[in-house]
Enzyme design. Structure first.
Site, PDB file in Angstrom:
ATOM      1  N   HIS A 111      35.399 -24.506 -31.948  1.00  0.00           N
ATOM      2  CA  HIS A 111      34.829 -25.213 -30.778  1.00  0.00           C
ATOM      3  C   HIS A 111      35.777 -26.270 -30.200  1.00  0.00           C
ATOM      4  O   HIS A 111      35.552 -26.741 -29.084  1.00  0.00           O
ATOM      5  CB  HIS A 111      33.514 -25.909 -31.150  1.00  0.00           C
ATOM      6  CG  HIS A 111      32.396 -24.967 -31.471  1.00  0.00           C
ATOM      7  ND1 HIS A 111      31.992 -23.977 -30.606  1.00  0.00           N
ATOM      8  CD2 HIS A 111      31.602 -24.856 -32.573  1.00  0.00           C
ATOM      9  CE1 HIS A 111      30.990 -23.297 -31.162  1.00  0.00           C
ATOM     10  NE2 HIS A 111      30.732 -23.805 -32.353  1.00  0.00           N
ATOM     11  N   ASP A 148      31.866 -15.610 -35.573  1.00  0.00           N
ATOM     12  CA  ASP A 148      30.891 -16.682 -35.802  1.00  0.00           C
ATOM     13  C   ASP A 148      29.709 -16.448 -34.855  1.00  0.00           C
ATOM     14  O   ASP A 148      29.871 -15.847 -33.793  1.00  0.00           O
ATOM     15  CB  ASP A 148      31.547 -18.034 -35.504  1.00  0.00           C
ATOM     16  CG  ASP A 148      30.689 -19.210 -35.939  1.00  0.00           C
ATOM     17  OD1 ASP A 148      30.886 -19.696 -37.064  1.00  0.00           O
ATOM     18  OD2 ASP A 148      29.814 -19.627 -35.146  1.00  0.00           O
ATOM     19  N   HIS A 150      28.240 -18.546 -33.086  1.00  0.00           N
ATOM     20  CA  HIS A 150      28.412 -19.346 -31.866  1.00  0.00           C
ATOM     21  C   HIS A 150      29.669 -18.894 -31.127  1.00  0.00           C
ATOM     22  O   HIS A 150      30.646 -18.493 -31.759  1.00  0.00           O
ATOM     23  CB  HIS A 150      28.562 -20.829 -32.226  1.00  0.00           C
ATOM     24  CG  HIS A 150      27.400 -21.397 -32.987  1.00  0.00           C
ATOM     25  ND1 HIS A 150      27.314 -21.350 -34.369  1.00  0.00           N
ATOM     26  CD2 HIS A 150      26.273 -22.010 -32.555  1.00  0.00           C
ATOM     27  CE1 HIS A 150      26.183 -21.917 -34.756  1.00  0.00           C
ATOM     28  NE2 HIS A 150      25.522 -22.326 -33.681  1.00  0.00           N
ATOM     29  N   ASP A 227      27.209 -17.596 -39.993  1.00  0.00           N
ATOM     30  CA  ASP A 227      25.912 -18.041 -39.476  1.00  0.00           C
ATOM     31  C   ASP A 227      25.208 -16.914 -38.717  1.00  0.00           C
ATOM     32  O   ASP A 227      24.160 -17.129 -38.114  1.00  0.00           O
ATOM     33  CB  ASP A 227      26.054 -19.311 -38.614  1.00  0.00           C
ATOM     34  CG  ASP A 227      27.278 -19.308 -37.734  1.00  0.00           C
ATOM     35  OD1 ASP A 227      27.951 -18.255 -37.622  1.00  0.00           O
ATOM     36  OD2 ASP A 227      27.579 -20.361 -37.142  1.00  0.00           O
TER      37      ASP A 227
HETATM   38 ZN   LIG Z   1      28.795 -21.111 -35.816  1.00  0.00          ZN
END
Ligand SMILES: [Zn+2]
Length: 283
Positions: A111, A148, A150, A227
């Protein structure tokens, strides 16, 4: 599979934060019991960071001026982040020598943008490793496959428009950080609805693998988040432990020099999920 880990990454903590030292400690101990050996990473140089981040970003973290709600100011966090980035470089170099390698380090990275810390990430570990490779090998291409749950907004933003790098992400949408809704230029996104199960996920993986075959990179980096697991407390995907072995097998079948960098994954079964992914390569 060659694993890189330093117990130093267990030395910082923010009580109540899901990105805890326990998640890496339990994973390390589980893999150690399974007979794996670990290489010690070294910290990355400033010139490696500055290929990806601005000087203000680096100084801002050092001085405790850069933070957000998820990504707090923690004493010496820059040292932990530099070690995680150094580990990403180490596994990328190891991959080029012919052995798939995995950096089991924290903090995660995908991120973090050029000038922003975000979503538990301070330095973008995988971007630092990929940028170093592309810089040192001007005629070669590299790719990132981000699994991931996200979207890796930082990795996408850092390499957007760079024809030497392909960025592919499979992620839940809607979900933090809200980016990755469409594919543009060198960035291919597979936004998948909440409650995505293994069969639909693997169909998207097949498409991602075809794009990787077409691009034909000399180095492949995997942003490995776990995740996407069905019991993860932060997300809503439905992958099983065995799904990670299937994902590993698909990536391994590409037969590209491959390195893996730890991103998210917050369930108690994280050690088993990580081991399952490794099994996909070691067969
Ligand atoms: Zn994540």
């Amino acid at each position: 599979m060659k694993l890189f880990f330093s117990s130093q990454c267990l030395d910082y903590n923010q009580p109540g934060h899901p990105e805890s030292p326990e998640r890496m400690k339990s994973t390390f101990e589980y893999l150690k019991k399974k007979g794996f050996h670990f290489n010690e990473p070294v910290t990355c140089g400033e010139e490696d960071i500055l290929r990806v981040h601005s000087k203000e970003h680096l100084q801002g973290i050092q001085m405790g001026k850069l933070y957000d709600y998820d990504t707090p100011v923690i004493p010496y966090i820059i040292d932990y982040a530099r070690l995680a980035a150094g580990s990403a470089i180490a596994v990328s170099e190891h991959a080029l020598k012919g052995e798939t390698s995995f950096s089991l380090m924290r903090p995660p990275g995908h991120h973090a943008t050029r000038q922003r810390v975000m979503g538990f990430c301070y330095l973008n570990n995988i971007a630092i490793a990929i940028a170093k490779f592309v810089d040192n090998n001007p005629n070669q291409k590299a790719a990132i496959l981000d699994i991931d749950c996200h979207h890796g907004n930082g990795s996408e933003a850092i390499f957007f428009g760079n024809s030497s790098v392909l960025y592919i992400s499979l992620h839940q949408s809607p979900l933090y950080p809200g980016t990755g809704l469409e594919s543009r230029e060198n960035c291919i996104n597979f936004p998948l609805h909440p409650n995505t199960e293994e069969s639909d996920y693997l169909k998207a993986m097949e498409k991602a693998c075809r794009a990787l075959i077409d691009f034909n990179p000399s180095l492949l980096g995997i942003s490995a988040g776990f995740d996407t697991y069905r019991d993860d407390p932060l997300t809503q995907f439905g992958l099983d432990i065995l799904s990670y072995t299937k994902i590993g097998e698909m990536i391994d079948a590409l037969k590209k020099p491959t390195f893996i960098v730890m991103e998210g994954g917050y369930s108690r079964d994280l050690p088993k999920c990580v081991h399952a992914l490794i099994k996909g390569f070691d067969h």
